[in-house]
Design an enzyme around this catalytic site. Structure first.
Site, mmCIF file in Angstrom:
data_model
loop_
_atom_site.group_PDB
_atom_site.id
_atom_site.type_symbol
_atom_site.label_atom_id
_atom_site.label_comp_id
_atom_site.label_asym_id
_atom_site.label_seq_id
_atom_site.Cartn_x
_atom_site.Cartn_y
_atom_site.Cartn_z
ATOM 1 N N ARG A 110 -110.765 67.524 -39.349
ATOM 2 C CA ARG A 110 -111.598 66.388 -39.752
ATOM 3 C C ARG A 110 -110.775 65.109 -39.670
ATOM 4 O O ARG A 110 -109.662 65.061 -40.177
ATOM 5 C CB ARG A 110 -112.066 66.549 -41.205
ATOM 6 C CG ARG A 110 -112.898 67.741 -41.459
ATOM 7 C CD ARG A 110 -113.670 67.647 -42.737
ATOM 8 N NE ARG A 110 -112.916 67.203 -43.917
ATOM 9 C CZ ARG A 110 -113.450 67.010 -45.105
ATOM 10 N NH1 ARG A 110 -114.750 67.197 -45.280
ATOM 11 N NH2 ARG A 110 -112.726 66.634 -46.125
ATOM 12 N N THR A 114 -113.139 59.353 -41.512
ATOM 13 C CA THR A 114 -114.599 59.494 -41.337
ATOM 14 C C THR A 114 -115.108 60.875 -41.742
ATOM 15 O O THR A 114 -116.311 61.061 -41.910
ATOM 16 C CB THR A 114 -114.974 59.295 -39.855
ATOM 17 O OG1 THR A 114 -114.335 60.335 -39.096
ATOM 18 C CG2 THR A 114 -114.516 57.937 -39.347
ATOM 19 N N ASP A 206 -107.301 71.074 -50.336
ATOM 20 C CA ASP A 206 -107.221 71.189 -48.875
ATOM 21 C C ASP A 206 -106.741 72.597 -48.522
ATOM 22 O O ASP A 206 -105.577 72.942 -48.751
ATOM 23 C CB ASP A 206 -106.262 70.135 -48.320
ATOM 24 C CG ASP A 206 -106.282 70.093 -46.801
ATOM 25 O OD1 ASP A 206 -106.080 71.168 -46.176
ATOM 26 O OD2 ASP A 206 -106.513 69.027 -46.240
ATOM 27 N N ASP A 209 -103.678 72.967 -46.052
ATOM 28 C CA ASP A 209 -102.408 72.594 -46.683
ATOM 29 C C ASP A 209 -101.948 73.660 -47.668
ATOM 30 O O ASP A 209 -100.754 73.984 -47.742
ATOM 31 C CB ASP A 209 -102.566 71.260 -47.419
ATOM 32 C CG ASP A 209 -102.505 70.084 -46.461
ATOM 33 O OD1 ASP A 209 -102.146 70.289 -45.290
ATOM 34 O OD2 ASP A 209 -102.820 68.963 -46.894
HETATM 35 C C1 PRP Z 1 -110.994 71.932 -43.251
HETATM 36 C C2 PRP Z 1 -111.637 73.288 -43.333
HETATM 37 C C3 PRP Z 1 -112.812 73.152 -42.387
HETATM 38 C C4 PRP Z 1 -113.217 71.717 -42.594
HETATM 39 C C5 PRP Z 1 -114.433 71.684 -43.467
HETATM 40 O O1 PRP Z 1 -110.227 71.790 -42.114
HETATM 41 O O2 PRP Z 1 -110.761 74.343 -43.001
HETATM 42 O O3 PRP Z 1 -112.484 73.402 -41.037
HETATM 43 O O4 PRP Z 1 -112.125 71.067 -43.257
HETATM 44 O O5 PRP Z 1 -114.909 70.393 -43.593
HETATM 45 P P1 PRP Z 1 -116.300 69.942 -42.980
HETATM 46 O O6 PRP Z 1 -117.308 70.943 -43.389
HETATM 47 O O7 PRP Z 1 -116.515 68.605 -43.632
HETATM 48 O O8 PRP Z 1 -116.164 69.811 -41.492
HETATM 49 P P2 PRP Z 1 -109.315 70.475 -41.883
HETATM 50 O O9 PRP Z 1 -110.118 69.381 -41.276
HETATM 51 O O10 PRP Z 1 -108.613 70.128 -43.144
HETATM 52 O O11 PRP Z 1 -108.312 70.944 -40.763
HETATM 53 P P3 PRP Z 1 -107.054 71.932 -40.871
HETATM 54 O O12 PRP Z 1 -107.599 73.311 -41.147
HETATM 55 O O13 PRP Z 1 -106.430 71.842 -39.543
HETATM 56 O O14 PRP Z 1 -106.161 71.466 -41.984
HETATM 57 N N1 URA Z 2 -111.613 70.813 -46.256
HETATM 58 C C1 URA Z 2 -110.872 71.407 -47.220
HETATM 59 O O1 URA Z 2 -109.868 72.059 -46.927
HETATM 60 N N2 URA Z 2 -111.267 71.276 -48.499
HETATM 61 C C2 URA Z 2 -112.356 70.578 -48.856
HETATM 62 O O2 URA Z 2 -112.670 70.489 -50.051
HETATM 63 C C3 URA Z 2 -113.107 69.963 -47.841
HETATM 64 C C4 URA Z 2 -112.715 70.106 -46.549
#
Ligand code: PRP
Ligand code: URA
Length: 215
Positions: A110, A114, A206, A209
């Site tokens: 994400r 945004t 997150d 993380d």
């Molecule tokens: C997180 C999670 C999903 C997304 C969910 O990933 O693992 O993929 O956010 O959010 P959404 O429903 O609003 O799209 P992130 O963007 O943090 O990426 P990462 O797993 O690479 O840290």
């Molecule tokens: N992605 C995450 O990892 N946690 C949240 O709460 C939303 C998006």
């Protein structure tokens, strides 16, 4: 058996006490990445049993040491597709139940400002569309990442798709249902809402993380 949500009939909520016990530890901010990964995989494995309930099967003949009998086999290859990064931490649990599954990958993050999904990778097995696809990501927040990942799967010809998450926000469920209403959603919890930064409340922070220790 999971419970079908009264508010969202396409969502199965895995309210089993063992899953809820493990989820509560995951939510705790003091839980470190090693235990976090372990528990997330365990929950994914527990959910996989019910997620696989409706996979198509075919009758087969089996020769036991005693007699010939009828059995069943899964009718088509199953493909599991984690959304990178966080979906990776559910794979060991799922593959323990589906050791023969094929694995595809979708890389989506994400945009921090945004919350819109940005795709950076996609690699699928060639025969994926012939069988069932299980898309996995622990978090369904705005729904942007899952909506886009399912679009990629559909563009690759997939029709039998299920989505497995750990925690979902109502906003994400609505968004996913609006675009891909036929896709069943499996979750351990439907949480309250998104906050102003599009994080799930109460959620667990997150996920990527916390899984990889990058916070
Ligand atoms: C997180 C999670 C999903 C997304 C969910 O990933 O693992 O993929 O956010 O959010 P959404 O429903 O609003 O799209 P992130 O963007 O943090 O990426 P990462 O797993 O690479 O840290
Ligand atoms: N992605 C995450 O990892 N946690 C949240 O709460 C939303 C998006």
């Amino acid at each position: 058996m999971p419970t079908l949500s009264a508010k969202f009939p396409n969502v199965a909520v895995y309210d089993h006490p063992l899953i809820q016990h493990k989820l509560s530890i995951l939510r705790d901010k003091r839980t470190g990445h090693e235990q976090f990964r372990q528990l997330l995989n365990q929950i994914a494995g527990l959910m996989a049993y019910e997620v696989s309930r409706n996979l198509p099967v075919r009758a087969i003949d089996v020769e036991t040491p005693v007699a010939r009998t009828r059995g069943i086999a899964l009718a088509a290859p199953t493909t599991i597709v984690p959304i990178l990064r966080a979906g990776l931490a559910m794979m060991d649990g799922l593959l323990a139940l589906f050791p023969e599954a094929h694995v595809g990958h979708v890389g989506i993050y994400r945009d921090e400002s945004t919350a819109k999904p940005v795709t950076y990778y996609a690699k699928f097995p060639p025969n994926m569309a012939q069988g069932s696809v299980i898309l996995v990501d622990p978090m369904l927040a705005t729904g942007g990442s899952a909506v886009h990942a399912i679009e990629l799967l559909k563009n690759a010809g997939c029709r039998d798709i299920q989505f497995v998450a750990l925690v979902a926000a109502p906003e994400g469920i609505v968004a996913l249902h609006r675009v891909h209403g036929e896709v069943p959603i499996h979750v351990a919890s439907i949480d309250e809402r998104l906050n102003e930064r599009f994080y799930i409340v109460p959620g667990l922070g997150d996920a990527g993380d916390r899984i990889f220790g990058t916070q």
